[in-house]
Design an enzyme around this catalytic site. Sequence first.
Site, PDB file in Angstrom:
ATOM      1  N   GLU A 159      23.369   1.891  34.114  1.00  0.00           N
ATOM      2  CA  GLU A 159      22.538   2.772  33.928  1.00  0.00           C
ATOM      3  C   GLU A 159      23.707   3.140  35.627  1.00  0.00           C
ATOM      4  OE1 GLU A 159      18.064   1.162  34.813  1.00  0.00           O
ATOM      5  OE2 GLU A 159      18.533   2.943  36.886  1.00  0.00           O
TER       6      GLU A 159
ATOM      7  N   CYS B  87      19.901   7.022  43.446  1.00  0.00           N
ATOM      8  CA  CYS B  87      21.084   7.731  41.622  1.00  0.00           C
ATOM      9  C   CYS B  87      19.558   9.390  41.742  1.00  0.00           C
ATOM     10  CB  CYS B  87      21.285   6.614  40.371  1.00  0.00           C
ATOM     11  SG  CYS B  87      19.749   5.461  40.583  1.00  0.00           S
TER      12      CYS B  87
END
Length: 1010
Positions: free
Chosen positions: A770, A804
């Site tokens: 990720e 993020c």
Amino acid sequence: MQKIFSNKYTNQKDIVEKNFFNLVSDFSKHNQKEIETTSIAIVQNAIDYKIGSQFGKLIHEFSLSSNEGIVLMCLAEALLRIPDAKTINDLIEDKIPIGDWKKYIKNDKDLFVNISSIAFLLTGKIVEEKENEHKNILGKIVKNLSEPLLRNAIKQAVNILAKQFVFEKDIEKAIKFSDEKKHEKYTFSFDMLGEAAVTYEDSERYYKQYENAILTTGQSKNPEKKSISIKLSSLHPRYERNKLDLLKKELYPKVFKLVELGRQNKVDICFDAEEADRLNLSLFIFKEIIESNLIDETYSGFGFAVQAYQKRAFFVLEWLNQYLESKNKKINIRLVKGAYWDTEIKIAQEQGFNDYPVFTKKFVTDISYLACAHKLLENNNVYSQFATHNAHSIAYIKTLFKHKDFEFQKLHGMGDEIYSHLEKEDGFKCRVYAPVGGYQDLLPYLVRRLLENGANTSFIHQLKSKNSDIKKLIQSPLDKIEKLNFDKIKKPADIYEDRKNSSGLDLSEEDIINQLKFENNFSGNAFSIIDGQDIKTSNENNIISPFDLTILGKKYYAEEQTVDIAIKKLKENSNTWKKVPIEKKIEIFLNFANLIEENINHIIQICAKESGKSIKNSIAEIREAIDFCRYYSKEANIIFREKILKGPTGEMNKYKIIGKGLSLVISPWNFPIAIFVGQTVAALITGNVVLTKPAEQSSFAAYYLIKLLLKAGLPKEAIALVLGDGALIANKVIQDKKLKNVIFTGSLDTAKIIQSNLQKKENIPTFIAETGGLNCMIVDSSALPEHVVKDVVSSGFDSAGQRCSACRILCVEENIYEKIKDILIGAMKTQNMGDPEKLSTDIGPVIDADAQANINNHIKKFSKFFQNENISSNGYFVPPTLIEIEKLSDLKNEIFGPVVHITKYKASELEKLIDEINDLGFGLTLGIHSRIDKTVNLIVSKVEVGNIYINRNMIGAVVGVQPFGGYEKSGTGPKAGGPEYLKRLCYEQSISNNTAAMGGNASLLSEVED
Ligand SMILES: Cc1cc2nc3c(=O)[nH]c(=O)nc-3n(C[C@H](O)[C@H](O)[C@H](O)COP(=O)(O)OP(=O)(O)OC[C@H]3O[C@@H](n4cnc5c(N)ncnc54)[C@H](O)[C@@H]3O)c2cc1C
């Protein structure tokens, strides 16, 4: 006072049984006849009442649960603010075809909604009604939708709908209008339209309006017949409990000045009641006013509204009785039921509060209203004002207050049919709540009114429904008391059927704030943990607070041999852990979740100290960690059940999944709790032994969590926590032949290094990565600018932009670009940076000196930017920054900090914009702000990102609700907190056993009949 604050979540049943029931039922029994007769008279008169305006009729006709009702709401909410023709056309085209408008065309002349009113709504013109021509007229109207004429006409019609609820455009006109002869039976309370301020400029504008309203009213003909309603949230952009000290400095003086003006001009002032988390704040201010000398025997025109749907209402009034008595001061109280019910329910569920601050049954709100009226009756220092359009509530109060002075209140544009009956009586007193302002300020108010008119539970809606039954309309809420035991609305903890929602902390509650105690001399050391033992190495490093660079303790990084030992131990024990039954594993991780919940205070402090996270962000991330434990436990329970598969007779076919073995977990510093726990628990619960390596910057959090995990019952052989240098540790583990899974969250560059190292191996371990994103938010001109700005502030600057999912590029349709930019800059000025351990801090530091330097270097490359003032601190702060860019391709890489870039696009080039977003090569999150479904659907169908958020902020994905993860440069998937995650970490196994091999197919022979 304390009792009021601690009653927010009291059990609804308890409150009714202990406080309301006897009070209300005794009075009802003794006065049943009178209450009933009055109710019947009001209702009968209301049914016979001829509503004057077409729109009064129209809004009653369209139920909110119908498509047409929703269309009306959408049009009314968005149409008036859209500046450009294209978007107006798009909105109209988008909404009008949805409704089955034809079903409202009726031949019956007595039915008040007919073709002319619909045509009026659609064209702004009254159409002569002729039998059998209805369908044609409507058909023609809808066919010519795109004509500019029609666009204007619809805009005008929505304007007229708005006019139903707005009294006048400005205070001068409002006063003139209220002084007209036809209004002589009514008094007025002018509400200067405006909702919560987003910027200081907004709050100043609203302040000036209130000031002018009080002065103008004071100089008018009959000032005693007029009052002013004030929304405190419009007077300060941060009217929130966590900003109490700031509010004392900036809001209190303004409020004092307004009350002083009211006093000087003999104008009554009432604070409106707003969201439940603002009740305490308004009481604090109220107390300050009472303690001052603003209220005395010459001025008792100050007051506030109390919402009976709040569980605390009754207790607030109880407290007020003795408080006012002790101060010997008189005030007004407006008792309302409350206008934010749906919002309160949503917030409590999202935040995982213990319970709801409001009642969850309509009849309980009604009973509470009556019980509150009893409390007001007892109070000789209060002039009571009852704001309701409900016939039973009115009749009860009329009877209860037979011998005491009071007034009713109604909303402008509503309740005329109800009060027309009482109007004829001597001594009738009713004040009209009269919104004053421009239509641009009306929209949120309008939506609340339409909701109120359209909701099935609303008295006004029921009164107007075609088959309204007088008996039901006048029914006492006590008749429904047996329903108290059944609640359709589940408690916030139980909204997920198969797992418990994590509980949050309500930071507007005094009790909770008081419990939030942090250690004064926080310190601690962090070690690697192998086989349950702390490993002290000679590689000693300081744990440094990014806020003020104090040394919090020591962390001991692993040396090469530490890693070797960890790997060896884990491999030796791999099979033992794999074989632990899934039920036992689940028990451990549910224990772990509970332990995290129990230690929330301490973990918040760890997040604040070691990672610079604000209290609010820390709570959110701790809840996410708990949700991961519970969600993965639930998923594991499903996928680890062995399945028998159908096949030919004489065979037993089974399918199962099993853990693989050694797994490496590498987690980031930006979510030191949530991601660390999520990844580690996923790998463990699937039967893998785990070497977990947290970011160096969050070593202490990881150490603390692994201690808790061991305490929860995890066998010490199943896990090794290895602190230290990522490259050293990862390289060693990756070289090991037995490595099966690598789960990584972090930068794209590191993910690529891991990928290339994995490619060199003989076997092919699973790699889940990720990484980051260059996430965009697309805002078209149908969006509500204030709402957009709030969402950009939280998406871009919350957590100092170190998420993020954060919004990095704001793409705004050119017609509202300047407006959004201005409001955003204004809102940025309301954000403060500071000590993460303080409740008032919005933005903490970035994680370290490198991060700070990188972000600052990026900002320096641009000439057009706005930046908040920096704080004088030696911590790693970067002020929230807004950078104007020409085009998306000006950015290549993710900037991991509180920096939002803003750019404009043309509505006609939306598809080009989507292509540009896809060309960025990331695919993590996207925000959309638009009221036009066609636009939303187009974007959703074309954009290549993993998480899309519509008309909301674009951060804070909830485990199991918004599974999180992206495409391309943003990650490999599967999504964290999603149904595919655990499966990726396991082997699948099919076992096919020829059961006929030994002794033939005995079961087949015995199954078949003769
Ligand atoms: C003059 C005036 C001033 C006002 N000022 C304010 C104010 O300052 N702040 C504010 O919030 N509102 C204010 N209101 C709005 C007011 O709260 C609503 O108009 C009111 O709730 C309608 O009450 P009713 O008795 O007319 O209607 P009813 O239809 O009898 O009651 C509606 C009430 O029931 C509640 N309800 C619906 N479903 C449920 C459920 N399942 N469980 C529990 N409760 C439920 C609704 O939320 C609403 O509060 C004001 C209204 C007037 C007339």
